[in-house]
Design a protein around this motif. Structure first.
Motif, PDB file in Angstrom:
ATOM      1  N   ALA A  22       0.803  -1.226   0.000  1.00 49.06           N
ATOM      2  CA  ALA A  22       0.000   0.000   0.000  1.00 49.06           C
ATOM      3  C   ALA A  22       0.838   1.280   0.000  1.00 49.06           C
ATOM      4  O   ALA A  22       0.332   2.345  -0.327  1.00 49.06           O
ATOM      5  N   ARG A  23       2.110   1.189   0.357  1.00 48.62           N
ATOM      6  CA  ARG A  23       2.964   2.377   0.506  1.00 48.62           C
ATOM      7  C   ARG A  23       3.557   2.806  -0.836  1.00 48.62           C
ATOM      8  O   ARG A  23       4.172   2.005  -1.524  1.00 48.62           O
ATOM      9  N   PRO A  24       3.408   4.100  -1.183  1.00 51.74           N
ATOM     10  CA  PRO A  24       4.034   4.574  -2.416  1.00 51.74           C
ATOM     11  C   PRO A  24       5.546   4.709  -2.227  1.00 51.74           C
ATOM     12  O   PRO A  24       6.028   4.816  -1.105  1.00 51.74           O
ATOM     13  N   GLY A  25       6.256   4.725  -3.329  1.00 54.75           N
ATOM     14  CA  GLY A  25       7.687   4.995  -3.286  1.00 54.75           C
ATOM     15  C   GLY A  25       7.937   6.443  -3.675  1.00 54.75           C
ATOM     16  O   GLY A  25       7.004   7.184  -4.004  1.00 54.75           O
ATOM     17  N   TYR A  26       9.184   6.838  -3.626  1.00 52.01           N
ATOM     18  CA  TYR A  26       9.537   8.214  -3.987  1.00 52.01           C
ATOM     19  C   TYR A  26      10.844   8.220  -4.754  1.00 52.01           C
ATOM     20  O   TYR A  26      11.741   7.433  -4.480  1.00 52.01           O
ATOM     21  N   THR A  27      10.927   9.111  -5.730  1.00 52.95           N
ATOM     22  CA  THR A  27      12.162   9.275  -6.479  1.00 52.95           C
ATOM     23  C   THR A  27      13.134  10.089  -5.643  1.00 52.95           C
ATOM     24  O   THR A  27      12.768  10.639  -4.594  1.00 52.95           O
ATOM     25  N   PHE A  37      -0.528  -1.224  -4.861  1.00 51.42           N
ATOM     26  CA  PHE A  37      -1.990  -1.177  -4.729  1.00 51.42           C
ATOM     27  C   PHE A  37      -2.586  -0.245  -5.782  1.00 51.42           C
ATOM     28  O   PHE A  37      -3.520  -0.609  -6.499  1.00 51.42           O
ATOM     29  N   MET A  38      -2.055   0.973  -5.879  1.00 53.73           N
ATOM     30  CA  MET A  38      -2.590   1.935  -6.842  1.00 53.73           C
ATOM     31  C   MET A  38      -2.422   1.427  -8.261  1.00 53.73           C
ATOM     32  O   MET A  38      -3.338   1.538  -9.079  1.00 53.73           O
ATOM     33  N   SER A  39      -1.273   0.858  -8.570  1.00 51.09           N
ATOM     34  CA  SER A  39      -1.041   0.325  -9.911  1.00 51.09           C
ATOM     35  C   SER A  39      -2.014  -0.809 -10.221  1.00 51.09           C
ATOM     36  O   SER A  39      -2.527  -0.909 -11.333  1.00 51.09           O
ATOM     37  N   GLY A  42      -5.599   0.746 -10.714  1.00 50.15           N
ATOM     38  CA  GLY A  42      -5.743   1.767 -11.738  1.00 50.15           C
ATOM     39  C   GLY A  42      -5.986   3.152 -11.181  1.00 50.15           C
ATOM     40  O   GLY A  42      -6.252   4.088 -11.934  1.00 50.15           O
ATOM     41  N   LEU A  43      -5.884   3.320  -9.880  1.00 46.98           N
ATOM     42  CA  LEU A  43      -6.056   4.643  -9.283  1.00 46.98           C
ATOM     43  C   LEU A  43      -4.789   5.457  -9.544  1.00 46.98           C
ATOM     44  O   LEU A  43      -3.677   4.977  -9.327  1.00 46.98           O
ATOM     45  N   SER A  44      -4.943   6.679 -10.002  1.00 47.41           N
ATOM     46  CA  SER A  44      -3.767   7.494 -10.307  1.00 47.41           C
ATOM     47  C   SER A  44      -3.333   8.349  -9.124  1.00 47.41           C
ATOM     48  O   SER A  44      -2.174   8.733  -9.027  1.00 47.41           O
ATOM     49  N   TRP A  45      -4.263   8.675  -8.228  1.00 48.72           N
ATOM     50  CA  TRP A  45      -3.913   9.475  -7.050  1.00 48.72           C
ATOM     51  C   TRP A  45      -4.966   9.234  -5.988  1.00 48.72           C
ATOM     52  O   TRP A  45      -6.165   9.148  -6.284  1.00 48.72           O
ATOM     53  N   ILE A  46      -4.516   9.130  -4.735  1.00 46.11           N
ATOM     54  CA  ILE A  46      -5.432   9.040  -3.594  1.00 46.11           C
ATOM     55  C   ILE A  46      -4.854   9.848  -2.443  1.00 46.11           C
ATOM     56  O   ILE A  46      -3.650  10.060  -2.367  1.00 46.11           O
ATOM     57  N   ASP A  47      -5.725  10.299  -1.570  1.00 45.91           N
ATOM     58  CA  ASP A  47      -5.293  10.941  -0.327  1.00 45.91           C
ATOM     59  C   ASP A  47      -5.142   9.822   0.690  1.00 45.91           C
ATOM     60  O   ASP A  47      -6.131   9.289   1.198  1.00 45.91           O
ATOM     61  N   VAL A 125     -14.135 -12.643  -7.796  1.00 45.29           N
ATOM     62  CA  VAL A 125     -13.064 -13.241  -7.020  1.00 45.29           C
ATOM     63  C   VAL A 125     -12.115 -13.966  -7.958  1.00 45.29           C
ATOM     64  O   VAL A 125     -12.538 -14.729  -8.817  1.00 45.29           O
ATOM     65  N   GLY A 126     -10.827 -13.699  -7.803  1.00 43.98           N
ATOM     66  CA  GLY A 126      -9.816 -14.370  -8.596  1.00 43.98           C
ATOM     67  C   GLY A 126      -9.604 -13.775  -9.980  1.00 43.98           C
ATOM     68  O   GLY A 126      -8.692 -14.160 -10.675  1.00 43.98           O
ATOM     69  N   GLN A 127     -10.427 -12.802 -10.383  1.00 41.45           N
ATOM     70  CA  GLN A 127     -10.305 -12.224 -11.721  1.00 41.45           C
ATOM     71  C   GLN A 127      -9.333 -11.046 -11.750  1.00 41.45           C
ATOM     72  O   GLN A 127      -8.807 -10.713 -12.784  1.00 41.45           O
ATOM     73  N   GLN A 128      -9.129 -10.397 -10.624  1.00 42.17           N
ATOM     74  CA  GLN A 128      -8.236  -9.257 -10.551  1.00 42.17           C
ATOM     75  C   GLN A 128      -7.297  -9.474  -9.368  1.00 42.17           C
ATOM     76  O   GLN A 128      -7.672 -10.091  -8.380  1.00 42.17           O
ATOM     77  N   PRO A 129      -6.072  -8.917  -9.440  1.00 43.61           N
ATOM     78  CA  PRO A 129      -5.164  -9.089  -8.312  1.00 43.61           C
ATOM     79  C   PRO A 129      -5.670  -8.376  -7.054  1.00 43.61           C
ATOM     80  O   PRO A 129      -5.388  -8.808  -5.943  1.00 43.61           O
TER      81      PRO A 129
END
Length: 143
Positions: A22-27, A37-39, A42-47, A125-129
């Motif tokens: 669930a944790r994003p990374g940083y450059t 999780f976001m990838s 398909g979520l591009s941004w969340i708070d 169930v089982g169709q998406q990661p």
């Protein structure tokens, strides 16, 4: 005010694995790199201030989690609890963990507004990661 709570099932089996998922990374420049999780969703941004992760390895913990949702999760449980699907525990059963995101359309600015447009269909169930297992929309009086 309109609120939405979205819940995804994950196959993470430890707190460490779930947190890393669930944790994003940083450059090096400090730019965010979407979390796995976001990838996966398909979520591009969340708070992320409105995100919870829960390890639910057994039926007892899932039942306790559903009770937590109905009694303590929302600021207005009387409006939220009736919207929680009776089948939620059963929908969570195949997954050892869940990720929950809350959004709203406050007059002061929306939070995670993309959650309102999530499609509930196609999440077998089982169709998406990381399948969407619940989307709960409810309204409260704005104060």
């Amino acid at each position: 005010m309109k609120h939405v709570v979205a819940m995804w099932g994950t196959n993470c089996r430890s707190e460490e694995e779930l947190a890393a998922f669930a944790r994003p990374g940083y450059t090096e420049d400090g730019d965010a790199i979407p979390s796995e999780f976001m990838s996966s969703t398909g979520l591009s941004w969340i708070d992320e201030d409105f995100m919870e992760v829960h390890l639910l390895p057994d039926e007892e913990s899932r039942e306790a989690f559903v009770q937590y949702l109905k009694q303590d999760y929302a600021s207005d449980p009387d409006r939220f609890a009736p919207q929680v699907p009776d089948s939620l525990g059963e929908s969570m059963a195949p997954y050892p963990s869940v990720i929950v995101l809350h959004g709203n359309d406050s007059r002061y600015g929306s939070v995670n507004e993309v959650l309102f447009s999530l499609a509930e269909s196609g999440s077998e169930v089982g169709q998406q990661p990381v399948p969407l297992i619940a989307k709960i929309v409810y309204e409260t009086e704005e104060r």
